[in-house]
Design a protein around this motif. Structure first.
Motif, PDB file in Angstrom:
ATOM      1  N   SER A   2      35.209   5.808  25.024  1.00  0.00           N
ATOM      2  CA  SER A   2      34.991   4.374  24.847  1.00  0.00           C
ATOM      3  C   SER A   2      34.015   3.871  25.897  1.00  0.00           C
ATOM      4  CB  SER A   2      36.317   3.625  24.931  1.00  0.00           C
ATOM      5  OG  SER A   2      36.806   3.668  26.242  1.00  0.00           O
ATOM      6  N   GLY A   3      33.389   2.779  25.606  1.00  0.00           N
ATOM      7  CA  GLY A   3      32.423   2.203  26.534  1.00  0.00           C
ATOM      8  C   GLY A   3      33.102   1.384  27.614  1.00  0.00           C
ATOM      9  N   ILE A   4      32.343   0.941  28.561  1.00  0.00           N
ATOM     10  CA  ILE A   4      32.839   0.120  29.666  1.00  0.00           C
ATOM     11  C   ILE A   4      33.060  -1.298  29.150  1.00  0.00           C
ATOM     12  CG2 ILE A   4      32.255  -0.862  31.908  1.00  0.00           C
ATOM     13  CD1 ILE A   4      30.631   1.623  32.474  1.00  0.00           C
ATOM     14  N   THR A   5      34.205  -1.846  29.467  1.00  0.00           N
ATOM     15  CA  THR A   5      34.496  -3.213  29.040  1.00  0.00           C
ATOM     16  C   THR A   5      33.744  -4.211  29.907  1.00  0.00           C
ATOM     17  OG1 THR A   5      36.376  -3.502  30.513  1.00  0.00           O
ATOM     18  CG2 THR A   5      36.830  -2.498  28.351  1.00  0.00           C
ATOM     19  N   ALA A   6      33.677  -5.425  29.438  1.00  0.00           N
ATOM     20  CA  ALA A   6      32.995  -6.483  30.196  1.00  0.00           C
ATOM     21  C   ALA A   6      33.705  -6.724  31.525  1.00  0.00           C
ATOM     22  CB  ALA A   6      32.945  -7.766  29.369  1.00  0.00           C
ATOM     23  N   PHE A   7      35.037  -6.650  31.513  1.00  0.00           N
ATOM     24  CA  PHE A   7      35.800  -6.836  32.751  1.00  0.00           C
ATOM     25  C   PHE A   7      35.410  -5.777  33.785  1.00  0.00           C
ATOM     26  CE2 PHE A   7      39.507  -5.662  35.335  1.00  0.00           C
ATOM     27  CZ  PHE A   7      39.723  -6.868  35.990  1.00  0.00           C
ATOM     28  N   GLU A   8      35.357  -4.523  33.363  1.00  0.00           N
ATOM     29  CA  GLU A   8      35.010  -3.433  34.276  1.00  0.00           C
ATOM     30  C   GLU A   8      33.576  -3.576  34.784  1.00  0.00           C
ATOM     31  OE1 GLU A   8      37.779   0.147  32.467  1.00  0.00           O
ATOM     32  OE2 GLU A   8      35.849  -0.282  31.537  1.00  0.00           O
ATOM     33  N   ARG A   9      32.706  -4.056  33.935  1.00  0.00           N
ATOM     34  CA  ARG A   9      31.295  -4.207  34.303  1.00  0.00           C
ATOM     35  C   ARG A   9      31.120  -5.287  35.374  1.00  0.00           C
ATOM     36  NH1 ARG A   9      28.763  -5.080  29.347  1.00  0.00           N
ATOM     37  NH2 ARG A   9      28.614  -2.848  29.168  1.00  0.00           N
ATOM     38  N   TRP A  10      31.907  -6.351  35.312  1.00  0.00           N
ATOM     39  CA  TRP A  10      31.750  -7.484  36.220  1.00  0.00           C
ATOM     40  C   TRP A  10      32.726  -7.485  37.386  1.00  0.00           C
ATOM     41  CZ3 TRP A  10      27.463 -10.018  36.226  1.00  0.00           C
ATOM     42  CH2 TRP A  10      26.696 -10.049  35.073  1.00  0.00           C
TER      43      TRP A  10
END
Length: 190
Positions: A2-10
């Motif tokens: 799975s890709g990186i979530t927005a939470f993990e990115r920020w």
């Protein structure tokens, strides 16, 4: 996968911005130096640890008024912590520490060396060899390396105040600004 979530990115950038904002608020409201506390104020300020000093006017047990190098009585780690965020509490603690110490003129070691040289070379003219002794009114804590026969002083009262040293670009000179109110600590009668 799975890709990186927005939470993990920020998360990481958000934490960095949060730390910087908290540091800015504390430095503006609590006298924290912009060079400490996890922020980035050192890139925009000369208000570093070395630019924070304590003035100390003292009354000796025998009634003389002297100036004391108060921060010399404190270890470097504690001194840096105190300079990072000056407070009335740190001055009260420092005042009590100073009242328990002995002090000598800043020139104590130099004066002892002068006397030893004069005694070893009595035929030489020493009248202009060492210059002015103005540091006799500025005292520091006694050290193990000081001469055994140096005259020391104990203190009965100290008046301490934090100062910030800064450079006045327009005037081309250093200026001092007080940080908080002065604190007086006295020996209590038994």
């Amino acid at each position: 996968m799975s890709g990186i979530t927005a939470f993990e990115r920020w998360l990481a950038p958000g934490l960095l911005v949060g730390v910087a904002v908290v540091q800015i608020i504390i430095s503006l409201t609590q006298n924290l130096t912009p060079w400490k506390g996890g922020g980035f104020g050192m890139f925009a300020s000369t208000d570093s640890l070395s630019m924070r000093v304590v003035s100390c006017e003292a009354l000796t047990s025998d009634g003389r008024e002297i100036l004391v190098d108060a921060l010399d009585a404190v270890g470097s780690d504690r001194r840096d912590t105190m300079r990072s965020m000056p407070s009335k509490r740190s001055l009260v603690w420092l005042g009590h520490l100073l009242l328990d110490r002995e002090f000598v003129p800043e020139s104590a070691r130099r004066n002892a060396a002068e006397e030893r040289l004069k005694n070893e070379n009595p035929d030489l003219d020493w009248s202009t060899a060492f210059g002015d002794s103005r540091s006799d009114s500025f005292y520091r804590p006694i050290r193990a390396s000081d001469p055994d026969d140096v005259e020391s002083a104990t203190l009965s009262r100290v008046k301490l105040q934090w100062w910030r040293v800064s450079y006045d670009g327009e005037g081309g000179r250093l200026r001092t600004t007080s940080i908080g109110e002065p604190v007086t600590v006295e020996l209590r009668a038994p």
